[in-house]
Design a protein around this motif. Structure first.
Motif, PDB file in Angstrom:
ATOM      1  N   VAL A 172      -8.814   3.875  -4.651  1.00  0.00           N
ATOM      2  CA  VAL A 172      -7.489   4.132  -5.227  1.00  0.00           C
ATOM      3  C   VAL A 172      -7.616   4.964  -6.492  1.00  0.00           C
ATOM      4  O   VAL A 172      -6.817   5.893  -6.738  1.00  0.00           O
ATOM      5  N   LEU A 211       0.823  -1.203   0.000  1.00  0.00           N
ATOM      6  CA  LEU A 211       0.000   0.000   0.000  1.00  0.00           C
ATOM      7  C   LEU A 211       0.863   1.261   0.000  1.00  0.00           C
ATOM      8  O   LEU A 211       0.598   2.224  -0.741  1.00  0.00           O
ATOM      9  N   PRO A 223      -1.705  -0.371  -9.831  1.00  0.00           N
ATOM     10  CA  PRO A 223      -2.348  -1.185  -8.790  1.00  0.00           C
ATOM     11  C   PRO A 223      -2.292  -2.693  -9.022  1.00  0.00           C
ATOM     12  O   PRO A 223      -2.791  -3.449  -8.184  1.00  0.00           O
ATOM     13  N   GLN A 279     -12.299  -0.731  -2.613  1.00  0.00           N
ATOM     14  CA  GLN A 279     -10.907  -0.291  -2.492  1.00  0.00           C
ATOM     15  C   GLN A 279     -10.354   0.186  -3.834  1.00  0.00           C
ATOM     16  O   GLN A 279      -9.601   1.179  -3.900  1.00  0.00           O
ATOM     17  N   SER A 280     -10.738  -0.506  -4.910  1.00  0.00           N
ATOM     18  CA  SER A 280     -10.270  -0.099  -6.243  1.00  0.00           C
ATOM     19  C   SER A 280     -10.802   1.280  -6.612  1.00  0.00           C
ATOM     20  O   SER A 280     -10.071   2.132  -7.153  1.00  0.00           O
TER      21      SER A 280
END
Length: 441
Positions: free
Chosen positions: A152, A97, A129, A148-149
């Protein structure tokens, strides 16, 4: 020598272990493939050939390579986490991360100094990623991974917008980053799910086999109890009665002890009959069982020939043992896809042929000198034990590689007037002289 060792190690693995190894290797290669494709391509024409942009591009490439190393380091444990056999510690999820944030910072810096074109920026954004997502997709639910994607992607848009990226380049950041994440999800998650289902099926098959063994033990125990329970109770009662009669000086005590002796001998014979039923092998049953077991294991099994009632019982018993051991060896050694069992009976002899492919890894274990086929195991299993059983009925056994990765086993037993009597079908320990058996009693 090294290649030969790898090949031997590959052949010794089961089919499921090979699939497992292939899946892990694929996940290990995947981030390197994307990094070397998407991170190196912009150096040709998309990154401005100036010291600062080139330095930033090289730094971004090094960060991506470190991400690949961390992804490879976490693949095995991530798979175990998904299968439920281990837990990936949170401290292992933190470095990827942090490096992802560093990658976004380097991309923003390159865009801020006008060191990369819009197309090159989007390609490198798409790769950022991928490596950490390979681990993350295995340790988090799909819905959480998608959230989460999106987070990001939103972070990437914010960072790039802060350094002045506008227009189509900024609008393309979200779909490109989501494309890398979704591509990882599609490539990794179904593979892990399929592998988990196969391992569960393997565990269920092992459990079923253990339950079958336990059930057989219970059945054997019930048979012995049914045979011995009543007789032992009668022996105990008659022995107590004989003791009381003997203490009173009554001659009937002798009659009671004679009856005890008779019941004991009857029980001994009944136990022998039970054990003999477990030791004897029926050829028709073993042929059907071999075909069923091999077919269940994904091995195409062809059985030809008719047993009928023409073969003497000891001959059928000996050939039944050959079929049982041959089927066990086919399952235990090599990677067979096809097995043929042929039974040919003439007026002079009966010939049983068992032939299977995929025997490259089986030769050492079935040559009668090493491995499982050496006949040194308990109960006289293996080719040596089969030769001993066939020798009792004047038979012979020929086994070995037949070329082209094929293993062939041929058992031959003569028939006609020279065929052995029924008593010779028993194991050697059961063919002792009656006088010696009586003496042992």
């Amino acid at each position: 020598m090294l290649v030969r060792g790898w090949r031997r190690n590959w052949q010794q693995r089961t089919k499921l272990e090979r699939i497992d190894l292939y899946s892990r290797l694929t996940l290990s290669v995947l981030p390197w493939l994307f990094t070397l494709s998407w991170q190196l391509a912009p150096f040709d024409s998309d990154i401005r050939h100036a010291p600062l942009p080139i330095a930033l591009g090289v730094a971004l490439l090094l960060v991506s390579l470190v991400q690949c190393l961390l992804s490879n380091r976490n693949v095995r444990l991530s798979y175990a986490h998904y299968l439920g056999t281990a837990v990936l510690p949170r401290r292992r999820q933190l470095p990827p991360l942090v490096l992802l944030l560093v990658s976004l910072g380097l991309l923003a810096t390159m865009a801020g100094v006008d060191g990369v074109t819009d197309s090159g920026l989007l390609v490198m954004t798409m790769n950022a990623p991928v490596a950490p997502a390979i681990t993350q997709v295995l340790v988090t639910p799909v819905r959480t991974f998608l959230v989460q994607s999106l987070t990001v992607a939103a972070l990437g848009v914010g960072v790039l917008a802060a350094v002045g990226v506008r227009g189509a380049a900024l609008a393309g950041v979200v779909p490109t980053m989501l494309f890398g994440c979704v591509l990882t999800l599609i490539a990794v998650r179904p593979s892990a799910w399929s592998l988990a289902v196969m391992w569960q099926a393997e565990e269920a098959r092992d459990l079923q086999a253990r339950l079958a063994v336990a059930e057989e033990r219970l059945r054997f125990g019930r048979d012995l109890h049914d045979v011995l329970g009543r007789n032992l109770a009668v022996i105990a009662l008659k022995s107590e009665l004989a003791v009381e009669l003997a203490q009173r000086g009554r001659p009937e005590a002798v009659d009671q002890m004679i009856e005890v002796q008779r019941i004991a001998r009857t029980s001994q014979q009944e136990v022998r009959d039970v054990v003999r039923g477990y030791r004897e092998a029926d050829l028709s049953t073993e042929l059907a069982g071999a075909r069923g077991v091999l077919s269940a294991a994904g091995i195409r099994c062809e059985v030809t020939g008719d047993v009928g009632d023409r073969l003497p019982a000891p001959v059928q018993s000996a050939l039944g043992w050959v079929v049982r051991e041959a089927a066990t060896n086919v399952l235990r050694h090599g990677d067979p896809r096809h097995c043929t069992i042929r039974l040919r009976t003439s007026a002079d002899e009966v010939v049983l042929l068992v032939e299977n492919d995929g025997a490259a890894a089986a030769d050492a274990g079935r040559d009668g000198s090493a491995g499982a086929g050496d006949g040194s195991g308990p109960g006289g299993s293996g080719l040596a034990g089969l030769r001993e059983r066939l020798r009792v009925v004047d038979g012979s056994l020929d086994a070995g590689p037949a070329g082209d990765g094929t293993f062939r086993l041929i058992a031959t037993i003569p028939l006609g007037p020279a065929a052995p009597p029924a008593g010779l079908g028993k194991p050697p320990a059961a063919r002792e002289a009656p006088a010696l058996q009586e003496e042992r009693r």
